[in-house]
Design an enzyme around this catalytic site. Structure first.
Site, PDB file in Angstrom:
ATOM      1  N   GLY A   1      -2.872  19.066 -19.982  1.00 26.36           N
ATOM      2  CA  GLY A   1      -2.977  18.122 -18.866  1.00 26.36           C
ATOM      3  C   GLY A   1      -3.235  18.816 -17.547  1.00 26.36           C
ATOM      4  CB  ALA A   2      -4.674  22.046 -16.862  1.00 21.90           C
TER       5      ALA A   2
ATOM      6  CG  ASN B   1       1.504  19.143 -16.650  1.00 24.22           C
ATOM      7  OD1 ASN B   1       2.416  18.906 -15.863  1.00 24.22           O
ATOM      8  ND2 ASN B   1       0.288  18.652 -16.475  1.00 24.22           N
TER       9      ASN B   1
ATOM     10  CE1 TYR C   1       6.605   9.650 -17.200  1.00 24.77           C
ATOM     11  CE2 TYR C   1       8.637   9.346 -15.953  1.00 24.77           C
ATOM     12  CZ  TYR C   1       7.497  10.081 -16.227  1.00 24.77           C
ATOM     13  OH  TYR C   1       7.258  11.245 -15.548  1.00 24.77           O
TER      14      TYR C   1
ATOM     15  CB  ALA D   1      12.963   6.363 -23.877  1.00 21.75           C
TER      16      ALA D   1
END
Length: 244
Positions: free
Chosen positions: A9-10, A87, A152, A154
């Site tokens: 997720g960069a 990420n 989210y 959880a």
């Protein structure tokens, strides 16, 4: 030989800041993205022009097959992964009763399953080398929970549980596993919040500021390096005192 870091997720926000931070510190950065090809390639080109090395690598990290392919490609090219930063994540604000089963499964796939897949694929080579650092990404809501963000919260709480348990399991192999749980950070993920809400959150933060992706990236770099060599199974929360 440069150390190798894989950051999922960069393409934006915290992940992009982490990619830039590690690149500036001399790492070979593998910057994973899913759909943002043009944005990722532009960023990598900017880094190249500055003499830094960021290699974009496309994969949907919620897909086990794609993660396996990505890690195999990295190991084939570089031989090892020194640092894995999980990420990638999504958020959705909604009443719990309005959340659909499909939305729930998608949230868990991106926020939690991706961590499982990436760790599972990266660990064997780390175990063989008897060293490595894994950094997962949770949230303050994974610690305390948030109204209208139940799924989210959880998913992020589960990331914390995974981190703590995995740290105990792979510690004897010389591998550290830690978690960053950011507070309110100025990213696109919070772009749906109004200026008034952001100002309120700022006022609720003892340091009276909204966090930046760069501050989280600094935290990730600390956890990856020797200065944190006796830290594992920990949840570090850069949140300006919002949650204590």
């Amino acid at each position: 030989m440069s150390k190798v870091v894989l950051i999922t997720g960069a393409s934006r926000g915290i992940g992009r800041a982490e990619a830039e931070k590690f690149a500036r510190e001399g790492y070979q950065v593998i910057a994973n993205y899913h759909n943002s090809k043009e944005r990722m390639e532009q960023f990598a080109q900017q880094m190249t022009e500055q003499g830094l090395s960021v290699i974009p690598m496309q994969a949907d990290v919620s897909d086990e097959v794609q993660v396996k392919r990505m890690v195999e490609e990295i190991l084939s090219q570089f031989g090892h992964i020194d640092v894995l930063i999980c990420n990638a994540g999504i958020a959705r604000q909604s009443l719990f009763t309005d959340f659909t089963a499909d939305q729930w499964h998608n949230m868990m796939a991106v926020n939690l399953d991706s961590v499982f897949y990436c760790c599972k694929e990266a660990l064997p080579s780390m175990i063989r080398r008897q060293k490595g650092s894994i950094i997962t990404t949770s949230s303050i809501w994974g610690i305390s929970g948030a109204s209208c963000e139940v799924p989210y919260s959880a998913s992020k709480a589960a990331v914390i549980g995974l981190t703590k348990a995995l740290a105990k399991e792979v510690g004897p192999s010389g591998i550290r596993v830690n978690c960053i749980a950011p507070g309110v950070i100025d990213t696109e993920m919070n772009g749906n919040l109004t200026a008034e809400v952001m100002e309120e959150l700022k006022e609720e933060t003892p340091l009276c500021q909204i966090g930046t992706p760069q501050q989280v990236a600094d935290c990730a770099f600390f956890l990856a390096e020797e200065g944190a060599s006796f830290l594992t199974g920990q949840v570090i929360s850069p949140n300006g005192g919002f949650l204590i």
